[in-house]
Write a protein that holds these residues in place. Structure first.
Motif, PDB file in Angstrom:
ATOM      1  N   LEU A  33      -8.613  29.921   3.897  1.00 25.29           N
ATOM      2  CA  LEU A  33      -8.468  31.332   4.089  1.00 25.29           C
ATOM      3  C   LEU A  33      -9.246  32.076   3.102  1.00 25.29           C
ATOM      4  CD1 LEU A  33      -7.735  33.134   6.639  1.00 25.29           C
ATOM      5  CD2 LEU A  33      -5.668  33.520   5.286  1.00 25.29           C
ATOM      6  N   ALA A  34      -8.831  31.681   1.763  1.00 23.66           N
ATOM      7  CA  ALA A  34      -9.333  32.655   0.682  1.00 23.66           C
ATOM      8  C   ALA A  34     -11.167  32.541   0.636  1.00 23.66           C
ATOM      9  CB  ALA A  34      -8.970  32.380  -0.424  1.00 23.66           C
ATOM     10  N   VAL A  35     -11.714  31.174   0.852  1.00 19.78           N
ATOM     11  CA  VAL A  35     -12.997  30.786   0.929  1.00 19.78           C
ATOM     12  C   VAL A  35     -13.562  31.656   1.962  1.00 19.78           C
ATOM     13  CG1 VAL A  35     -14.685  28.995   1.314  1.00 19.78           C
ATOM     14  CG2 VAL A  35     -12.857  28.905  -0.151  1.00 19.78           C
ATOM     15  N   TYR A  36     -12.969  31.571   3.168  1.00 15.82           N
ATOM     16  CA  TYR A  36     -13.530  32.218   4.390  1.00 15.82           C
ATOM     17  C   TYR A  36     -13.560  34.006   4.246  1.00 15.82           C
ATOM     18  CZ  TYR A  36     -13.843  34.163   9.323  1.00 15.82           C
ATOM     19  OH  TYR A  36     -14.126  34.662  10.369  1.00 15.82           O
ATOM     20  N   ILE A  37     -12.626  34.558   3.785  1.00 15.18           N
ATOM     21  CA  ILE A  37     -12.649  35.771   3.505  1.00 15.18           C
ATOM     22  C   ILE A  37     -13.642  36.190   2.395  1.00 15.18           C
ATOM     23  CG2 ILE A  37     -11.249  37.591   2.305  1.00 15.18           C
ATOM     24  CD1 ILE A  37      -8.639  36.330   3.758  1.00 15.18           C
ATOM     25  N   ALA A  38     -13.662  35.361   1.328  1.00  9.35           N
ATOM     26  CA  ALA A  38     -14.588  35.561   0.218  1.00  9.35           C
ATOM     27  C   ALA A  38     -16.010  35.592   0.989  1.00  9.35           C
ATOM     28  CB  ALA A  38     -14.559  34.797  -0.751  1.00  9.35           C
ATOM     29  N   GLU A  39     -16.382  34.646   1.895  1.00  6.43           N
ATOM     30  CA  GLU A  39     -17.721  34.499   2.337  1.00  6.43           C
ATOM     31  C   GLU A  39     -17.950  35.851   3.338  1.00  6.43           C
ATOM     32  OE1 GLU A  39     -19.969  31.650   5.508  1.00  6.43           O
ATOM     33  OE2 GLU A  39     -18.259  30.902   4.575  1.00  6.43           O
ATOM     34  N   MET A  40     -16.858  36.080   4.168  1.00  6.42           N
ATOM     35  CA  MET A  40     -17.046  37.481   5.182  1.00  6.42           C
ATOM     36  C   MET A  40     -17.284  38.631   4.149  1.00  6.42           C
ATOM     37  SD  MET A  40     -17.110  36.400   7.973  1.00  6.42           S
ATOM     38  CE  MET A  40     -16.873  37.873   8.894  1.00  6.42           C
ATOM     39  N   LEU A  41     -16.582  38.659   2.896  1.00  7.07           N
ATOM     40  CA  LEU A  41     -16.949  39.988   2.168  1.00  7.07           C
ATOM     41  C   LEU A  41     -18.424  39.940   1.776  1.00  7.07           C
ATOM     42  CD1 LEU A  41     -13.626  40.150   0.223  1.00  7.07           C
ATOM     43  CD2 LEU A  41     -14.587  41.848   2.017  1.00  7.07           C
ATOM     44  N   MET A  73       0.937  -1.121  -0.163  1.00 12.01           N
ATOM     45  CA  MET A  73       0.008   0.007   0.194  1.00 12.01           C
ATOM     46  C   MET A  73       0.715   1.021  -0.057  1.00 12.01           C
ATOM     47  SD  MET A  73      -3.231  -0.516   2.147  1.00 12.01           S
ATOM     48  CE  MET A  73      -4.065   0.732   2.299  1.00 12.01           C
ATOM     49  N   GLU A  74       0.152   2.276  -0.579  1.00 12.08           N
ATOM     50  CA  GLU A  74       1.127   3.401  -0.479  1.00 12.08           C
ATOM     51  C   GLU A  74       0.512   4.273   0.417  1.00 12.08           C
ATOM     52  OE1 GLU A  74       0.689   6.351  -4.128  1.00 12.08           O
ATOM     53  OE2 GLU A  74       0.673   4.343  -5.194  1.00 12.08           O
ATOM     54  N   SER A  75       1.505   5.229   0.871  1.00 13.36           N
ATOM     55  CA  SER A  75       1.192   6.003   1.974  1.00 13.36           C
ATOM     56  C   SER A  75       1.041   7.256   1.544  1.00 13.36           C
ATOM     57  CB  SER A  75       2.245   5.919   2.949  1.00 13.36           C
ATOM     58  OG  SER A  75       3.287   6.507   2.533  1.00 13.36           O
ATOM     59  N   PHE A  76      -0.083   7.904   2.135  1.00 14.12           N
ATOM     60  CA  PHE A  76      -0.352   9.278   1.673  1.00 14.12           C
ATOM     61  C   PHE A  76       0.458  10.286   2.573  1.00 14.12           C
ATOM     62  CE2 PHE A  76      -3.356  12.871   2.084  1.00 14.12           C
ATOM     63  CZ  PHE A  76      -3.541  13.085   0.621  1.00 14.12           C
ATOM     64  N   VAL A  77       1.236  11.042   1.822  1.00 17.04           N
ATOM     65  CA  VAL A  77       1.990  12.109   2.725  1.00 17.04           C
ATOM     66  C   VAL A  77       1.614  13.501   2.197  1.00 17.04           C
ATOM     67  CG1 VAL A  77       4.430  13.009   3.022  1.00 17.04           C
ATOM     68  CG2 VAL A  77       3.975  10.488   2.602  1.00 17.04           C
ATOM     69  N   ILE A  78       1.477  14.291   3.073  1.00 16.32           N
ATOM     70  CA  ILE A  78       0.962  15.541   2.896  1.00 16.32           C
ATOM     71  C   ILE A  78       2.620  16.708   3.221  1.00 16.32           C
ATOM     72  CG2 ILE A  78      -0.259  17.506   3.579  1.00 16.32           C
ATOM     73  CD1 ILE A  78      -2.380  15.813   4.398  1.00 16.32           C
ATOM     74  N   THR A  79       2.866  17.339   2.305  1.00 15.42           N
ATOM     75  CA  THR A  79       3.874  18.276   2.361  1.00 15.42           C
ATOM     76  C   THR A  79       3.607  19.670   3.004  1.00 15.42           C
ATOM     77  OG1 THR A  79       3.740  18.804   0.228  1.00 15.42           O
ATOM     78  CG2 THR A  79       5.303  16.915   0.620  1.00 15.42           C
ATOM     79  N   TRP A  80       4.698  20.068   3.448  1.00 18.01           N
ATOM     80  CA  TRP A  80       4.371  21.693   3.827  1.00 18.01           C
ATOM     81  C   TRP A  80       3.769  22.426   2.751  1.00 18.01           C
ATOM     82  CZ3 TRP A  80       3.958  22.976   8.457  1.00 18.01           C
ATOM     83  CH2 TRP A  80       4.555  22.302   9.605  1.00 18.01           C
ATOM     84  N   ARG A  81       4.234  22.262   1.446  1.00 15.97           N
ATOM     85  CA  ARG A  81       3.621  23.049   0.671  1.00 15.97           C
ATOM     86  C   ARG A  81       2.411  22.864   0.340  1.00 15.97           C
ATOM     87  NH1 ARG A  81       4.874  22.593  -5.710  1.00 15.97           N
ATOM     88  NH2 ARG A  81       4.303  24.682  -6.353  1.00 15.97           N
ATOM     89  N   GLU A  82       1.870  21.656   0.304  1.00 15.82           N
ATOM     90  CA  GLU A  82       0.362  21.423   0.117  1.00 15.82           C
ATOM     91  C   GLU A  82      -0.362  21.693   1.205  1.00 15.82           C
ATOM     92  OE1 GLU A  82       0.933  16.951  -0.391  1.00 15.82           O
ATOM     93  OE2 GLU A  82       1.395  17.089  -2.329  1.00 15.82           O
ATOM     94  N   LEU A  83       0.097  21.755   2.479  1.00  8.33           N
ATOM     95  CA  LEU A  83      -0.671  21.913   3.554  1.00  8.33           C
ATOM     96  C   LEU A  83      -0.885  23.752   3.593  1.00  8.33           C
ATOM     97  CD1 LEU A  83      -1.823  21.251   6.322  1.00  8.33           C
ATOM     98  CD2 LEU A  83       0.408  21.562   7.402  1.00  8.33           C
ATOM     99  N   LEU A  84       0.141  24.409   3.102  1.00  7.81           N
ATOM    100  CA  LEU A  84       0.104  25.821   2.860  1.00  7.81           C
ATOM    101  C   LEU A  84      -0.959  26.158   2.044  1.00  7.81           C
ATOM    102  CD1 LEU A  84       1.216  28.501   3.989  1.00  7.81           C
ATOM    103  CD2 LEU A  84       3.095  28.309   2.132  1.00  7.81           C
ATOM    104  N   ILE A  85      -0.895  25.517   0.787  1.00  7.62           N
ATOM    105  CA  ILE A  85      -1.846  25.763  -0.214  1.00  7.62           C
ATOM    106  C   ILE A  85      -3.404  25.622   0.276  1.00  7.62           C
ATOM    107  CG2 ILE A  85      -2.672  25.078  -2.351  1.00  7.62           C
ATOM    108  CD1 ILE A  85       0.375  24.680  -3.346  1.00  7.62           C
ATOM    109  N   GLY A  86      -3.551  24.277   1.082  1.00 11.85           N
ATOM    110  CA  GLY A  86      -4.920  24.068   1.453  1.00 11.85           C
ATOM    111  C   GLY A  86      -5.160  25.282   2.346  1.00 11.85           C
ATOM    112  N   ALA A  87      -4.265  25.561   3.374  1.00  8.19           N
ATOM    113  CA  ALA A  87      -4.520  26.655   4.440  1.00  8.19           C
ATOM    114  C   ALA A  87      -4.967  28.076   3.765  1.00  8.19           C
ATOM    115  CB  ALA A  87      -3.642  27.016   5.262  1.00  8.19           C
ATOM    116  N   VAL A  88      -4.472  28.329   2.597  1.00  8.36           N
ATOM    117  CA  VAL A  88      -4.503  29.507   1.925  1.00  8.36           C
ATOM    118  C   VAL A  88      -5.806  29.319   1.198  1.00  8.36           C
ATOM    119  CG1 VAL A  88      -3.858  31.030  -0.200  1.00  8.36           C
ATOM    120  CG2 VAL A  88      -2.194  30.161   1.825  1.00  8.36           C
ATOM    121  N   LEU A  89      -6.198  28.217   0.579  1.00  7.53           N
ATOM    122  CA  LEU A  89      -7.668  28.163  -0.042  1.00  7.53           C
ATOM    123  C   LEU A  89      -8.523  28.305   0.949  1.00  7.53           C
ATOM    124  CD1 LEU A  89      -6.905  25.006  -2.538  1.00  7.53           C
ATOM    125  CD2 LEU A  89      -7.539  27.636  -3.168  1.00  7.53           C
TER     126      LEU A  89
END
Length: 129
Positions: free
Chosen positions: A19-27, A1-17
Motif C-alpha cells: 500500500l505504501a508503494v502504491y501511494i508513493a507511486e500515485m503521489l 522439510m520445513e514448512s513456510f508459515v505466514i503469520t497475520w503480522r507478516e501479512l499485515l506488514i506486507g500489505a502495508v508495504l
C-alpha cells in the motif's frame, strides 16, 4: 522439510508495504501531472476571463452605438430645424423655382441685393447641373 508459515503480522506488514508503494507511486504521478493539469485549468480560466471581457466590451459597444445613433438623429433634427428657420433657405428654394429678384426679396424679407445674389448664384447652379 520445513514448512513456510505466514503469520497475520507478516501479512499485515506486507500489505502495508504494498500500500505504501502504491501511494508513493500515485503521489509521484500526481505531482508530475499537476503542472499539466494546472496549465489546462489556467488556460480555461484565462479563456473564461477573456470571454467575459469580450462580452463586456460588446455590451459597451452596443451602448455607445445607441448613443451615437441617438446623437445622429438629434443632429439631423437640428439641421432640418435650422434649414427651415432661415429666410435664406426659403430664398434659395424660390430662386431654384425660377422666381424673380423682387418676389424673392418681398417674400423672404431680405434686401434686394441679397435676393439678387441668391438668385444669381442659384440660377448659375441650376444651369450648370
Amino acid at each position: 522439510m520445513e514448512s513456510f508459515v505466514i503469520t497475520w503480522r507478516e501479512l499485515l506488514i506486507g500489505a502495508v508495504l504494498v500500500l505504501a508503494v502504491y501511494i508513493a507511486e500515485m503521489l509521484l504521478l500526481m505531482r508530475s501531472a499537476k503542472p499539466r493539469g494546472w496549465r489546462i485549468w489556467q488556460r480555461g480560466a484565462e479563456a473564461h476571463a477573456k470571454s467575459r471581457e469580450v462580452q463586456s466590451l460588446e455590451m459597451e459597444f452596443a451602448q455607445l452605438q445607441g448613443q451615437v445613433d441617438k446623437l445622429q438623429k438629434e443632429l439631423e433634427k437640428l439641421k432640418t430645424q435650422q434649414v427651415a428657420v432661415t429666410p435664406y433657405t426659403h430664398a434659395i428654394q424660390m430662386a431654384q423655382q425660377g422666381l424673380n429678384v423682387n418676389e424673392v426679396a418681398a417674400s423672404c424679407g431680405i434686401s434686394r441685393g441679397e435676393a439678387e445674389l441668391i438668385v444669381a448664384m442659384h440660377r448659375n447652379q441650376s444651369n450648370d447641373s
